[in-house]
Design a protein around this motif. Structure first.
Motif, PDB file in Angstrom:
ATOM      1  N   ARG A 161      60.440  29.257-120.747  1.00 45.45           N
ATOM      2  CA  ARG A 161      60.441  29.657-119.145  1.00 45.45           C
ATOM      3  C   ARG A 161      61.760  29.676-118.476  1.00 45.45           C
ATOM      4  O   ARG A 161      62.806  29.106-118.592  1.00 45.45           O
ATOM      5  CB  ARG A 161      59.713  28.365-118.461  1.00 45.45           C
ATOM      6  N   LYS A 162      62.066  31.027-118.214  1.00 43.90           N
ATOM      7  CA  LYS A 162      63.261  31.265-117.298  1.00 43.90           C
ATOM      8  C   LYS A 162      63.205  31.722-116.027  1.00 43.90           C
ATOM      9  O   LYS A 162      62.022  32.544-115.795  1.00 43.90           O
ATOM     10  CB  LYS A 162      63.941  32.120-118.348  1.00 43.90           C
ATOM     11  N   PRO A 163      64.306  32.001-115.245  1.00 43.02           N
ATOM     12  CA  PRO A 163      64.175  32.677-113.930  1.00 43.02           C
ATOM     13  C   PRO A 163      64.217  34.009-114.169  1.00 43.02           C
ATOM     14  O   PRO A 163      64.526  34.483-115.319  1.00 43.02           O
ATOM     15  CB  PRO A 163      65.675  32.128-113.463  1.00 43.02           C
ATOM     16  N   PRO A 200      64.526  39.791-128.281  1.00 41.12           N
ATOM     17  CA  PRO A 200      65.983  39.580-129.389  1.00 41.12           C
ATOM     18  C   PRO A 200      66.716  38.504-128.600  1.00 41.12           C
ATOM     19  O   PRO A 200      67.471  38.085-129.314  1.00 41.12           O
ATOM     20  CB  PRO A 200      66.491  40.739-130.040  1.00 41.12           C
ATOM     21  N   LYS A 201      66.998  38.740-127.380  1.00 39.43           N
ATOM     22  CA  LYS A 201      67.897  38.052-126.603  1.00 39.43           C
ATOM     23  C   LYS A 201      67.366  36.710-125.872  1.00 39.43           C
ATOM     24  O   LYS A 201      67.871  35.934-125.505  1.00 39.43           O
ATOM     25  CB  LYS A 201      68.743  38.562-125.752  1.00 39.43           C
ATOM     26  N   ASN A 202      65.970  36.485-125.978  1.00 39.57           N
ATOM     27  CA  ASN A 202      65.334  35.511-125.131  1.00 39.57           C
ATOM     28  C   ASN A 202      64.384  34.453-126.203  1.00 39.57           C
ATOM     29  O   ASN A 202      63.898  33.423-125.722  1.00 39.57           O
ATOM     30  CB  ASN A 202      64.669  36.047-124.266  1.00 39.57           C
ATOM     31  N   ALA A 203      63.951  35.068-127.454  1.00 35.07           N
ATOM     32  CA  ALA A 203      63.222  34.164-128.222  1.00 35.07           C
ATOM     33  C   ALA A 203      63.629  33.940-129.495  1.00 35.07           C
ATOM     34  O   ALA A 203      62.728  33.515-130.570  1.00 35.07           O
ATOM     35  CB  ALA A 203      61.910  35.121-128.211  1.00 35.07           C
ATOM     36  N   ASN A 204      64.813  33.644-129.544  1.00 35.94           N
ATOM     37  CA  ASN A 204      65.663  32.834-130.850  1.00 35.94           C
ATOM     38  C   ASN A 204      64.730  31.780-131.048  1.00 35.94           C
ATOM     39  O   ASN A 204      64.601  31.093-132.202  1.00 35.94           O
ATOM     40  CB  ASN A 204      67.183  32.931-130.982  1.00 35.94           C
ATOM     41  N   VAL A 205      64.979  30.847-130.019  1.00 40.61           N
ATOM     42  CA  VAL A 205      64.360  29.761-130.169  1.00 40.61           C
ATOM     43  C   VAL A 205      62.826  29.479-130.590  1.00 40.61           C
ATOM     44  O   VAL A 205      62.694  28.626-131.564  1.00 40.61           O
ATOM     45  CB  VAL A 205      64.084  28.812-128.523  1.00 40.61           C
ATOM     46  N   ALA A 206      62.118  30.578-130.243  1.00 39.94           N
ATOM     47  CA  ALA A 206      60.630  30.749-130.897  1.00 39.94           C
ATOM     48  C   ALA A 206      60.657  30.685-132.399  1.00 39.94           C
ATOM     49  O   ALA A 206      60.031  30.134-133.115  1.00 39.94           O
ATOM     50  CB  ALA A 206      59.947  31.741-130.314  1.00 39.94           C
ATOM     51  N   VAL A 233      64.161  26.637-119.268  1.00 43.56           N
ATOM     52  CA  VAL A 233      63.093  25.533-119.619  1.00 43.56           C
ATOM     53  C   VAL A 233      62.357  25.912-121.157  1.00 43.56           C
ATOM     54  O   VAL A 233      61.809  26.852-121.224  1.00 43.56           O
ATOM     55  CB  VAL A 233      62.147  25.211-118.733  1.00 43.56           C
ATOM     56  N   HIS A 234      62.609  24.848-121.771  1.00 43.51           N
ATOM     57  CA  HIS A 234      61.771  25.069-123.219  1.00 43.51           C
ATOM     58  C   HIS A 234      61.071  23.746-123.433  1.00 43.51           C
ATOM     59  O   HIS A 234      61.562  22.661-123.403  1.00 43.51           O
ATOM     60  CB  HIS A 234      63.089  25.172-124.609  1.00 43.51           C
ATOM     61  N   GLU A 235      59.776  24.170-124.068  1.00 45.36           N
ATOM     62  CA  GLU A 235      58.697  23.340-124.176  1.00 45.36           C
ATOM     63  C   GLU A 235      58.267  23.420-125.556  1.00 45.36           C
ATOM     64  O   GLU A 235      57.952  24.508-125.978  1.00 45.36           O
ATOM     65  CB  GLU A 235      57.773  23.303-123.174  1.00 45.36           C
ATOM     66  N   PRO A 258      72.851  34.854-118.054  1.00 45.17           N
ATOM     67  CA  PRO A 258      71.754  33.917-117.615  1.00 45.17           C
ATOM     68  C   PRO A 258      70.750  33.872-118.671  1.00 45.17           C
ATOM     69  O   PRO A 258      69.657  32.978-118.447  1.00 45.17           O
ATOM     70  CB  PRO A 258      70.889  34.623-116.312  1.00 45.17           C
ATOM     71  N   LYS A 259      70.594  34.724-119.655  1.00 41.73           N
ATOM     72  CA  LYS A 259      69.670  34.692-120.769  1.00 41.73           C
ATOM     73  C   LYS A 259      69.903  33.540-121.784  1.00 41.73           C
ATOM     74  O   LYS A 259      69.175  32.890-122.334  1.00 41.73           O
ATOM     75  CB  LYS A 259      69.590  36.024-121.733  1.00 41.73           C
ATOM     76  N   SER A 260      71.011  33.064-121.909  1.00 37.63           N
ATOM     77  CA  SER A 260      71.606  32.145-122.979  1.00 37.63           C
ATOM     78  C   SER A 260      72.060  30.789-122.438  1.00 37.63           C
ATOM     79  O   SER A 260      72.761  30.626-121.233  1.00 37.63           O
ATOM     80  CB  SER A 260      72.889  32.742-123.858  1.00 37.63           C
ATOM     81  N   SER A 261      71.702  29.618-122.866  1.00 38.05           N
ATOM     82  CA  SER A 261      71.750  28.458-122.431  1.00 38.05           C
ATOM     83  C   SER A 261      72.952  27.968-123.114  1.00 38.05           C
ATOM     84  O   SER A 261      73.449  27.939-124.256  1.00 38.05           O
ATOM     85  CB  SER A 261      70.746  27.444-122.747  1.00 38.05           C
ATOM     86  N   TRP A 262      73.633  26.842-122.109  1.00 39.57           N
ATOM     87  CA  TRP A 262      74.917  26.259-122.675  1.00 39.57           C
ATOM     88  C   TRP A 262      74.578  25.569-123.879  1.00 39.57           C
ATOM     89  O   TRP A 262      75.489  25.549-125.079  1.00 39.57           O
ATOM     90  CB  TRP A 262      75.388  25.521-121.487  1.00 39.57           C
ATOM     91  N   LEU A 263      73.416  24.885-124.145  1.00 39.31           N
ATOM     92  CA  LEU A 263      73.255  24.140-125.388  1.00 39.31           C
ATOM     93  C   LEU A 263      73.214  25.098-126.453  1.00 39.31           C
ATOM     94  O   LEU A 263      73.465  24.415-127.568  1.00 39.31           O
ATOM     95  CB  LEU A 263      71.809  23.416-124.955  1.00 39.31           C
ATOM     96  N   ALA A 264      72.886  26.329-126.490  1.00 39.74           N
ATOM     97  CA  ALA A 264      72.931  27.169-127.550  1.00 39.74           C
ATOM     98  C   ALA A 264      74.231  27.249-128.067  1.00 39.74           C
ATOM     99  O   ALA A 264      74.413  27.226-129.396  1.00 39.74           O
ATOM    100  CB  ALA A 264      72.458  28.546-127.154  1.00 39.74           C
ATOM    101  N   ALA A 265      75.364  27.339-127.268  1.00 37.99           N
ATOM    102  CA  ALA A 265      76.686  27.381-127.706  1.00 37.99           C
ATOM    103  C   ALA A 265      77.096  26.180-128.117  1.00 37.99           C
ATOM    104  O   ALA A 265      77.866  25.771-129.165  1.00 37.99           O
ATOM    105  CB  ALA A 265      77.530  27.572-126.492  1.00 37.99           C
TER     106      ALA A 265
END
Ligand SMILES: NC(=O)C1=CN([C@@H]2O[C@H](COP(=O)(O)OP(=O)(O)OC[C@H]3O[C@@H](n4cnc5c(N)ncnc54)[C@H](OP(=O)(O)O)[C@@H]3O)[C@@H](O)[C@H]2O)C=CC1
Ligand SMILES: O=C([O-])CC(=O)C(=O)O
Length: 294
Positions: A161-163, A200-206, A233-235, A258-265
């Motif tokens: 879930r993202k803005p 490809p820039k938003n669903a690497n977590v998936a 937000v990732h659930e 805005p696509k990438s979270s700080w936690l990814a870095a």
């Protein structure tokens, strides 16, 4: 004597600095390089792979070499490569580097949804002996999911879930004015494989969830554009013989993307710390000041 990444007492015969290739100089790459130069491996030699040969200023007095093609990078003989450039860079750089025995950490985990590419990466790692690491990135809890999987998982669900701004330039923007969204809208439901390939820039977590749990086909994914959230937000939800898991994480996005979270870095940086520690045990001679390409 300047500080090194390795404890001097543990280094038997110093020969040269560890050479780290960083693919991509975007929101994540810049954070990663700052962390390497200031804290993770201050004496490392860093070669940044970019699409154009634009010079880069040194970071914390560490000179940054720049490469724009795989042959130049291979000639530099990196000890490891950290990818944060996007799916295309995985086939373009990580495949040939792995084939040459260079250990790799991949942020663009969704690239592995391309089954032939995934197979090729595994084959090269197997034949060359190089390590291939994917990161948990912007999510957590994957250790629990992976531990639970052999005992049997009934289902695994991931919701991203993202803005609205974070979905600009994606299929979610087709036929929809994201700037006018007044309530949360589900923009995708389906498998982790299709999600990773379409976003490809938003669903690497998936993809990371799929790899840790029950695979790309069975992992259920929902992607949501939500004007009510200010964070990414990732659930993660899963049920199986182990019991039930529900994890929710609200990530601050990186200021320049805005696509990438700080936690990814941060996750990529942590994986690099782990890999360097492993390499230190394998070859304690890796430590002397650098000799850069470019
Ligand atoms: N696992 C996870 O949780 C997450 C993974 N990611 C992955 O990380 C990638 C990077 O994220 P982020 O830094 O925010 O993205 P950015 O768009 O900010 O930066 C990407 C950088 O990579 C460069 N690049 C793109 N393609 C290539 C290429 N073929 N060769 C060399 N450089 C290239 C771009 O160069 P240029 O400036 O020339 O365009 C740009 O500098 C994402 O694309 C995504 O795949 C991102 C977020 C979370
Ligand atoms: O950074 C994030 O929040 C997650 C992301 O973009 C991805 O999964 O590709």
């Amino acid at each position: 004597m300047s500080q090194t990444v390795f404890e001097p007492a543990e280094v038997a015969t110093p020969q040269r600095a560890v050479r780290i290739a960083v693919l991509g100089y975007g929101a994540i790459g810049q954070q990663l390089i700052e962390a390497i130069a200031h804290e993770v491996a201050p004496q490392a030699a860093i070669c940044v792979v970019r699409r154009q040969a634009l010079p880069l200023p040194p970071v914390a007095q560490t000179p940054l070499a720049v490469c724009t093609d795989v042959q130049a990078l291979l000639a530099w003989q990196p000890d490891l490569v950290v990818e944060c450039a996007g799916h295309a860079a995985v086939s373009q750089y990580v495949v040939p580097l792995l084939a040459q025995g260079v250990d790799a950490i991949v942020a663009s985990v969704g690239a592995l949804a391309d089954a032939p590419l995934h197979g090729l990466l595994l084959q090269h790692a197997h034949v060359s002996g190089a390590l291939l690491r994917t990161v948990s990135g912007a999510i957590g809890g994957l250790d629990a999911l992976a531990a639970a999987a052999p005992a049997g998982l009934d289902w695994v669900r991931y919701t991203g879930r993202k803005p609205p701004l974070a979905w600009q330039g994606t299929p979610a923007a087709q036929g929809r004015d994201l700037t006018q969204l007044r309530q949360a809208e589900t923009i995708y439901t389906g498998s982790a494989r299709a999600a990773a390939l379409a976003y490809p820039k938003n669903a690497n977590v998936a993809a990371a969830v799929a790899l840790a749990g029950i695979g790309f086909e069975r992992t259920e994914v929902q992607l949501v554009a939500d004007p009510e959230v200010q964070t990414n937000v990732h659930e993660l939800e899963a049920q199986g013989a182990f019991g039930r898991l529900h994890l929710r994480i609200a990530n601050e996005a990186l200021p320049s993307n805005p696509k990438s979270s700080w936690l990814a870095a941060l996750s990529l940086t942590q994986e690099l710390r782990r890999l360097l520690e492993l390499k230190r045990h394998r070859s304690p001679a890796l430590q002397q000041p650098p000799h850069c390409c470019g």
